[in-house]
Design an enzyme around this catalytic site. Structure first.
Site, PDB file in Angstrom:
ATOM      1  N   GLY A   1      37.835  41.424  45.828  1.00 18.78           N
ATOM      2  CA  GLY A   1      37.850  40.235  46.682  1.00 18.78           C
ATOM      3  C   GLY A   1      39.242  39.901  47.191  1.00 18.78           C
TER       4      GLY A   1
ATOM      5  CD  GLU B   1      34.793  45.365  45.345  1.00 18.33           C
ATOM      6  OE1 GLU B   1      35.340  46.476  45.460  1.00 18.33           O
ATOM      7  OE2 GLU B   1      35.147  44.363  45.989  1.00 18.33           O
TER       8      GLU B   1
ATOM      9  CD  GLU C   1      35.496  42.237  49.359  1.00 21.75           C
ATOM     10  OE1 GLU C   1      35.611  41.648  48.269  1.00 21.75           O
ATOM     11  OE2 GLU C   1      34.416  42.638  49.797  1.00 21.75           O
TER      12      GLU C   1
ATOM     13  CB  ALA D   1      35.170  38.101  43.034  1.00 23.90           C
TER      14      ALA D   1
HETATM   15  N1  CO8 Z   1      38.515  38.200  37.309  1.00 24.30           N
HETATM   16  C1  CO8 Z   1      38.777  37.398  36.266  1.00 24.30           C
HETATM   17  N2  CO8 Z   1      39.871  37.534  35.502  1.00 24.30           N
HETATM   18  C2  CO8 Z   1      40.728  38.524  35.813  1.00 24.30           C
HETATM   19  C3  CO8 Z   1      40.512  39.390  36.894  1.00 24.30           C
HETATM   20  C4  CO8 Z   1      39.345  39.200  37.664  1.00 24.30           C
HETATM   21  N3  CO8 Z   1      39.066  39.929  38.748  1.00 24.30           N
HETATM   22  N4  CO8 Z   1      41.535  40.276  36.935  1.00 24.30           N
HETATM   23  C5  CO8 Z   1      42.352  39.961  35.925  1.00 24.30           C
HETATM   24  N5  CO8 Z   1      41.881  38.909  35.244  1.00 24.30           N
HETATM   25  C6  CO8 Z   1      42.474  38.252  34.066  1.00 24.30           C
HETATM   26  C7  CO8 Z   1      42.268  39.075  32.822  1.00 24.30           C
HETATM   27  O1  CO8 Z   1      40.997  38.839  32.284  1.00 24.30           O
HETATM   28  C8  CO8 Z   1      43.390  38.558  31.945  1.00 24.30           C
HETATM   29  O2  CO8 Z   1      43.011  37.329  31.408  1.00 24.30           O
HETATM   30  P1  CO8 Z   1      43.316  36.997  29.840  1.00 24.30           P
HETATM   31  O3  CO8 Z   1      44.809  37.053  29.725  1.00 24.30           O
HETATM   32  O4  CO8 Z   1      42.756  35.625  29.651  1.00 24.30           O
HETATM   33  O5  CO8 Z   1      42.618  38.064  29.059  1.00 24.30           O
HETATM   34  C9  CO8 Z   1      44.515  38.289  32.936  1.00 24.30           C
HETATM   35  O6  CO8 Z   1      43.879  38.187  34.220  1.00 24.30           O
HETATM   36  C10 CO8 Z   1      45.524  39.412  33.017  1.00 24.30           C
HETATM   37  O7  CO8 Z   1      44.820  40.614  33.246  1.00 24.30           O
HETATM   38  P2  CO8 Z   1      45.047  41.942  32.381  1.00 24.30           P
HETATM   39  O8  CO8 Z   1      45.419  41.598  30.977  1.00 24.30           O
HETATM   40  O9  CO8 Z   1      43.864  42.831  32.585  1.00 24.30           O
HETATM   41  O10 CO8 Z   1      46.335  42.525  33.130  1.00 24.30           O
HETATM   42  P3  CO8 Z   1      46.760  44.045  33.266  1.00 24.30           P
HETATM   43  O11 CO8 Z   1      48.112  44.020  33.862  1.00 24.30           O
HETATM   44  O12 CO8 Z   1      46.558  44.785  31.996  1.00 24.30           O
HETATM   45  O13 CO8 Z   1      45.706  44.666  34.317  1.00 24.30           O
HETATM   46  C11 CO8 Z   1      44.435  44.707  36.369  1.00 24.30           C
HETATM   47  C12 CO8 Z   1      45.696  44.198  35.641  1.00 24.30           C
HETATM   48  C13 CO8 Z   1      44.496  46.234  36.524  1.00 24.30           C
HETATM   49  C14 CO8 Z   1      44.444  44.064  37.746  1.00 24.30           C
HETATM   50  C15 CO8 Z   1      43.173  44.316  35.570  1.00 24.30           C
HETATM   51  O14 CO8 Z   1      43.256  42.929  35.253  1.00 24.30           O
HETATM   52  C16 CO8 Z   1      41.904  44.524  36.335  1.00 24.30           C
HETATM   53  O15 CO8 Z   1      41.437  45.661  36.426  1.00 24.30           O
HETATM   54  N6  CO8 Z   1      41.299  43.439  36.875  1.00 24.30           N
HETATM   55  C17 CO8 Z   1      40.038  43.503  37.568  1.00 24.30           C
HETATM   56  C18 CO8 Z   1      40.202  44.133  38.933  1.00 24.30           C
HETATM   57  C19 CO8 Z   1      38.863  44.261  39.611  1.00 24.30           C
HETATM   58  O16 CO8 Z   1      38.000  45.001  39.208  1.00 24.30           O
HETATM   59  N7  CO8 Z   1      38.684  43.505  40.718  1.00 24.30           N
HETATM   60  C20 CO8 Z   1      37.465  43.497  41.486  1.00 24.30           C
HETATM   61  C21 CO8 Z   1      36.570  42.415  41.005  1.00 24.30           C
HETATM   62  S1  CO8 Z   1      34.978  42.482  41.773  1.00 24.30           S
HETATM   63  C22 CO8 Z   1      35.208  41.788  43.256  1.00 24.30           C
HETATM   64  O17 CO8 Z   1      36.269  41.349  43.611  1.00 24.30           O
HETATM   65  C23 CO8 Z   1      34.016  41.744  44.155  1.00 24.30           C
HETATM   66  C24 CO8 Z   1      34.200  40.724  45.278  1.00 24.30           C
HETATM   67  C25 CO8 Z   1      32.877  40.291  45.823  1.00 24.30           C
HETATM   68  C26 CO8 Z   1      32.180  39.393  44.878  1.00 24.30           C
HETATM   69  C27 CO8 Z   1      30.844  39.008  45.387  1.00 24.30           C
HETATM   70  C28 CO8 Z   1      30.257  37.903  44.598  1.00 24.30           C
HETATM   71  C29 CO8 Z   1      28.937  38.128  44.098  1.00 24.30           C
END
Ligand code: CO8
Length: 264
Positions: A115, A138, A118, A70
């Site tokens: 997400g 999460e 999911e 998400a």
């Molecule tokens: N949300 C928003 N932006 C994201 C997300 C995300 N989940 N993941 C990556 N991005 C963006 C980064 O911010 C970045 O943007 P920018 O270039 O503008 O800074 C771009 O994508 C590239 O990401 P990275 O530079 O971080 O790329 P890396 O290759 O270094 O890392 C990763 C890749 C490991 C995937 C890293 O981006 C990461 O850890 N992302 C988050 C993963 C995560 O924690 N996902 C779970 C999110 S919580 C969730 O999904 C709960 C679902 C239920 C929600 C319920 C609603 C209330």
């Protein structure tokens, strides 16, 4: 909704009846914001309304991610009520995929986190590229899953493995995901889409109503006693004998030819 109105995803018919939805926010690793979730929901309804649609595939654009979760930037400052409401938007889309009349296959290319995982688990099954990375991280963000991961992950991989993944927040690669039953097959990344389409073509040759019955029965097996599930199977088996496709399928067998199913 007109196809042109989908700004966050692409819809393409890859082969007759085989539709592909590609999430299209590659710069944000296809993170699921509200707009993506709502468009995904509408796209599924739109595809189901195509009378000849047989199988739906879902993937992510770019070579890095299926969906990295998400959208954290969108969620970050939500209050409890807004977060619950956002969770419901995601839940509704996931349920819509699960209850689709079409078989739905997730083609997981790269990150499939939170997400994203999911979303993949709301599909009937998952095919993965060898660069896929799955996880429910999460807890590392201070929250539990919000789009059904706590319920669908144990149903896929069993409660012990689900608890390990949910509590550690650690990621598993494609081979590990295959070993625990989270994905069904692993392919070289460049072949994922083609192999997914091949599998969809195999599925699409079968009788649409029988496919839908199978899908419902497999889903029901997670929640029902074996007696109730088998009763449901008997009912749907009986019902299928009221279809033209049953007559065609069995007649084609006795006539030693390939069945031509119409969905009737
Ligand atoms: N949300 C928003 N932006 C994201 C997300 C995300 N989940 N993941 C990556 N991005 C963006 C980064 O911010 C970045 O943007 P920018 O270039 O503008 O800074 C771009 O994508 C590239 O990401 P990275 O530079 O971080 O790329 P890396 O290759 O270094 O890392 C990763 C890749 C490991 C995937 C890293 O981006 C990461 O850890 N992302 C988050 C993963 C995560 O924690 N996902 C779970 C999110 S919580 C969730 O999904 C709960 C679902 C239920 C929600 C319920 C609603 C209330």
């Amino acid at each position: 909704m007109n196809v042109a109105a989908f700004t966050q995803l692409f819809i393409t018919e890859q082969q007759p009846g085989i539709w592909l939805i590609t999430l299209n926010r590659p710069k944000a690793l296809n993170a699921l914001n509200r707009q993506v979730l709502e468009q995904l929901h509408s796209a599924i309804v739109w595809i189901e309304n195509q009378p000849d649609a047989r199988v739906l595939l879902i993937t992510g654009s770019g070579d890095k991610a299926f969906a990295a979760g998400a959208d954290i930037a969108e969620m970050k400052d939500m209050n409890a009520q807004q977060a619950r409401e956002f969770s419901q938007v995601g839940m509704t889309t996931m349920h819509r995929i699960e209850s689709s009349r079409l078989p739905v296959i997730a083609l997981v290319n790269g990150f499939c986190l939170g997400g994203g995982c999911e979303l993949a688990m709301s599909c009937d099954f998952i095919l993965a590229a060898d660069n896929a990375l799955f996880g429910q991280p999460e807890v590392t963000l201070g929250v539990p899953p919000g789009f059904g991961g706590s319920q669908r992950l144990p149903r896929r991989v069993g409660p012990g493995m689900a608890a390990q993944l949910l509590l550690t927040g650690e990621k598993v690669n494609a081979e590990q995901a295959l070993n625990i039953g989270l994905c069904n097959q692993v392919y070289p990344a460049q072949q994922l889409q083609e192999r997914g389409i091949d599998m969809a073509i195999t599925i699409a040759k079968n009788a649409p109503q029988a496919l839908y019955h199978c899908k419902r029965l497999v889903q029901a097996s997670a929640d029902q006693s074996i007696e109730n599930g088998c009763r449901m199977e008997s009912d749907l088996f009986g019902l299928s004998f009221a279809t033209e496709d049953q007559t065609e399928g069995m007649t084609a067998f006795t006539e030693r030819r390939k069945a031509q199913f119409t969905g009737a």
